[in-house]
Design a protein around this motif. Structure first.
Motif, PDB file in Angstrom:
ATOM      1  N   ASP A  19     -36.140   8.113   5.745  1.00 34.02           N
ATOM      2  CA  ASP A  19     -34.872   7.580   5.858  1.00 34.02           C
ATOM      3  C   ASP A  19     -34.154   6.968   4.819  1.00 34.02           C
ATOM      4  O   ASP A  19     -32.734   7.146   4.293  1.00 34.02           O
ATOM      5  N   ALA A  22     -33.362   9.440   1.973  1.00 34.94           N
ATOM      6  CA  ALA A  22     -32.264  10.018   2.382  1.00 34.94           C
ATOM      7  C   ALA A  22     -31.186   9.527   2.132  1.00 34.94           C
ATOM      8  O   ALA A  22     -30.163   9.808   1.846  1.00 34.94           O
ATOM      9  N   GLU A  23     -30.991   7.983   2.602  1.00 32.46           N
ATOM     10  CA  GLU A  23     -29.891   7.265   2.235  1.00 32.46           C
ATOM     11  C   GLU A  23     -29.545   7.098   0.693  1.00 32.46           C
ATOM     12  O   GLU A  23     -28.524   7.250   0.467  1.00 32.46           O
ATOM     13  N   ARG A  25     -30.414   9.333  -1.743  1.00 37.53           N
ATOM     14  CA  ARG A  25     -30.027  10.628  -2.140  1.00 37.53           C
ATOM     15  C   ARG A  25     -28.477  10.523  -1.770  1.00 37.53           C
ATOM     16  O   ARG A  25     -27.569  11.057  -2.226  1.00 37.53           O
ATOM     17  N   LYS A  26     -28.047  10.240  -0.426  1.00 36.04           N
ATOM     18  CA  LYS A  26     -26.917  10.387   0.009  1.00 36.04           C
ATOM     19  C   LYS A  26     -25.923   9.162  -0.851  1.00 36.04           C
ATOM     20  O   LYS A  26     -24.777   9.949  -1.495  1.00 36.04           O
ATOM     21  N   VAL A  27     -26.227   8.163  -1.142  1.00 35.96           N
ATOM     22  CA  VAL A  27     -25.507   7.574  -1.884  1.00 35.96           C
ATOM     23  C   VAL A  27     -25.269   8.103  -3.616  1.00 35.96           C
ATOM     24  O   VAL A  27     -24.312   8.067  -3.898  1.00 35.96           O
ATOM     25  N   ASN A  29     -25.346  11.038  -4.299  1.00 40.46           N
ATOM     26  CA  ASN A  29     -24.360  12.295  -4.145  1.00 40.46           C
ATOM     27  C   ASN A  29     -23.243  11.813  -3.953  1.00 40.46           C
ATOM     28  O   ASN A  29     -22.006  12.409  -4.670  1.00 40.46           O
ATOM     29  N   LEU A  30     -22.554  10.783  -2.936  1.00 40.75           N
ATOM     30  CA  LEU A  30     -21.202  10.178  -3.212  1.00 40.75           C
ATOM     31  C   LEU A  30     -20.663   9.655  -4.493  1.00 40.75           C
ATOM     32  O   LEU A  30     -19.691   9.656  -4.837  1.00 40.75           O
ATOM     33  N   THR A  67     -27.319   0.432   2.381  1.00 35.00           N
ATOM     34  CA  THR A  67     -28.897   0.675   2.060  1.00 35.00           C
ATOM     35  C   THR A  67     -29.909  -0.250   2.322  1.00 35.00           C
ATOM     36  O   THR A  67     -30.820  -0.046   2.575  1.00 35.00           O
TER      37      THR A  67
END
Length: 81
Positions: A19, A22-23, A25-27, A29-30, A67
């Motif tokens: 998790d 994944a967070e 990677r999400k940040v 990408n943002l 995060t």
């Protein structure tokens, strides 16, 4: 630039949690090409450092807090199992 420190019992477990990964990677990408996130273990303390850079302080502060909170939450779940 925003830096948040999270005290953990196990730095490798915190870093390798799916998790958390994944967070991160999400940040990333943002932020795209307009910033970066770096999550690393302290070399001298039981701390994970979350650093987010970008031009919008409110946005990057929110990303760093989110995060760091996730890391703290996931570590407490890992340590209670």
């Amino acid at each position: 630039q925003v830096l948040k420190n999270v005290r953990v019992d196990s730095k490798p477990e915190a870093q390798n949690d799916p998790d958390v990964q994944a967070e991160i990677r999400k940040v990333a990408n943002l932020l795209g090409d307009n910033g970066r996130i770096l999550v690393r273990e302290s070399g001298t303390e039981p701390i994970i450092r979350v650093m987010v850079e970008g031009s919008d302080f409110v946005a990057i502060n929110g990303m760093a807090v989110e995060t760091a909170t996730l890391i703290k939450h996931r570590c407490s779940l890992l340590n209670n199992n």
